[in-house]
Design a protein around this motif. Sequence first.
Motif, mmCIF file in Angstrom:
data_model
loop_
_atom_site.group_PDB
_atom_site.id
_atom_site.type_symbol
_atom_site.label_atom_id
_atom_site.label_comp_id
_atom_site.label_asym_id
_atom_site.label_seq_id
_atom_site.Cartn_x
_atom_site.Cartn_y
_atom_site.Cartn_z
ATOM 1 N N GLY A 59 -34.987 -12.061 68.830
ATOM 2 C CA GLY A 59 -35.265 -10.636 68.965
ATOM 3 C C GLY A 59 -34.255 -9.780 68.239
ATOM 4 N N CYS A 61 -34.058 -8.818 65.236
ATOM 5 C CA CYS A 61 -34.633 -7.843 64.304
ATOM 6 C C CYS A 61 -35.379 -6.714 65.014
ATOM 7 N N VAL A 62 -35.556 -6.832 66.315
ATOM 8 C CA VAL A 62 -36.151 -5.748 67.095
ATOM 9 C C VAL A 62 -35.135 -4.607 67.179
ATOM 10 N N PRO A 63 -35.572 -3.354 66.958
ATOM 11 C CA PRO A 63 -34.625 -2.231 67.045
ATOM 12 C C PRO A 63 -33.902 -2.167 68.386
ATOM 13 N N TYR A 66 -35.417 -0.890 71.630
ATOM 14 C CA TYR A 66 -36.441 -1.706 72.270
ATOM 15 C C TYR A 66 -35.889 -3.041 72.765
ATOM 16 N N GLY A 68 -33.564 -5.100 71.156
ATOM 17 C CA GLY A 68 -33.046 -6.019 70.157
ATOM 18 C C GLY A 68 -31.655 -5.632 69.687
ATOM 19 N N GLU A 101 -40.824 -13.473 63.531
ATOM 20 C CA GLU A 101 -40.383 -12.230 64.174
ATOM 21 C C GLU A 101 -40.519 -11.042 63.230
ATOM 22 N N THR A 105 -42.101 -7.278 63.779
ATOM 23 C CA THR A 105 -41.337 -6.030 63.703
ATOM 24 C C THR A 105 -41.738 -5.179 62.507
ATOM 25 N N ARG A 106 -42.277 -5.793 61.461
ATOM 26 C CA ARG A 106 -42.645 -5.046 60.262
ATOM 27 C C ARG A 106 -44.094 -4.563 60.274
ATOM 28 N N LEU A 110 -43.951 -0.197 67.431
ATOM 29 C CA LEU A 110 -43.349 -0.432 68.738
ATOM 30 C C LEU A 110 -43.355 0.808 69.626
ATOM 31 N N THR A 120 -43.686 -7.903 71.496
ATOM 32 C CA THR A 120 -42.545 -7.898 70.582
ATOM 33 C C THR A 120 -41.264 -7.524 71.317
ATOM 34 N N LYS A 121 -41.348 -6.576 72.216
ATOM 35 C CA LYS A 121 -40.182 -6.204 73.018
ATOM 36 C C LYS A 121 -39.770 -7.355 73.947
#
Length: 400
Positions: A59, A61-63, A66, A68, A101, A105-106, A110, A120-121
């Motif tokens: 995770g 690469c998750v902002p 959220y 990550g 992942e 994310t891309r 989100l 994704t979160k």
Amino acid sequence: MSTGTVAPVVSKHPAIDEDWKARVGAVAASAAAAAASVDQEARFPEEAIGTAREQRIFGACVPKQYGGLGASITDVCELVEAVGRECASSAAVLAMHFSQELCLTRHIDLERDSDLAGFTKQVAQHQMLLASSTTEKGIGGDTRTSSCAVTRTHEGGIELRKSAPVISYGRFADAVLVTARRSSEAPPSEQVLVVVPRAHLQLERTSGWDALGLRGTMSEGFELEASVPESYILPLDFAAISAQSMLPASHTLWASSWLGLAAGAGDVARRFVQSKARLDPGRTPPAALRLAELEVHLQRMTDSVRAGVNRFESAGQDVEMLSSMAFAIAMNTLKVSASELVRLIVGDAMVIVGIAAYSNQGPLSLARALRDSIGPSLQVNNDRILHSTASLQLVSRGTR
């Protein structure tokens, strides 16, 4: 961890540099401690993956807002490069996870209250390991073709069945991203990407994994059955996801792991030559010339891989750039070049070290590195990549 002349990747996110560097170091150290055991027993690298979870790597690469770490493509390539110096199998698992992942994310908003955004979160929150199922029996390794198809149920869900000759670490993944035709009436190239969490997945193993190298990836075959809500289909066609994210992510992450493998072999060769020089001060050992030649190849590989990572990072969300023939050719070239150079570099390092490198044991052994270095040219086979590049070159204007 081993050290050498290849400089570390410089992160594009300075705010997480020191913290990220510590996380990377912890995972690499864990991978190094278990690398021999993982290879000998052909088992999943649970130590490195466990440490990655402890370090909240999945995770990444998750902002941050959220859950990550807000890591960049350069950051995760730095991770797999560092781990690749110690254990190619562990690096391979991490590379494959992040290639999936990044597709999430891309290509998922989100900020929306949707099932895919929620999933994704959860990847970051619950530190979920993602696997991929893109190949299928009967299609010859062509990831842009599917014979299996999504079928819709009366309850608003979907089902799919796939005969997968390989799903790397499928038995250990928390979710699998699966390609399939959009419907039973769709042509083989009209594909979607479906997120299948473990609770919605059935895997019947059809083949084991006792390979020459990369033995810890556990790349077994399965009959896959999935039943998920239709909302678990990514909204963008897989052709676009593949061009814009999955292929460039796979090629840059894989190439980074192979650079780590090559650099690790170079470290062994360098230590050997330096030890010989200390025995006879003032005289350059005969193997030093070969070491200098190896450094040429290693520098060429380093520059190529770092440029490829930067190219993907710099493209960002520029759909026109990511979908261009020049970008596709550059990514294909990166994969072929890196996979061939790692085999060359590791082989040259063995010649420099000599019989001690040929041994399966000892501080100068390169036997595992040699076996691991053969796999990159075979997955996906370089001939297939070159054939794709040749087709693109027939109509390319050569723009860089």
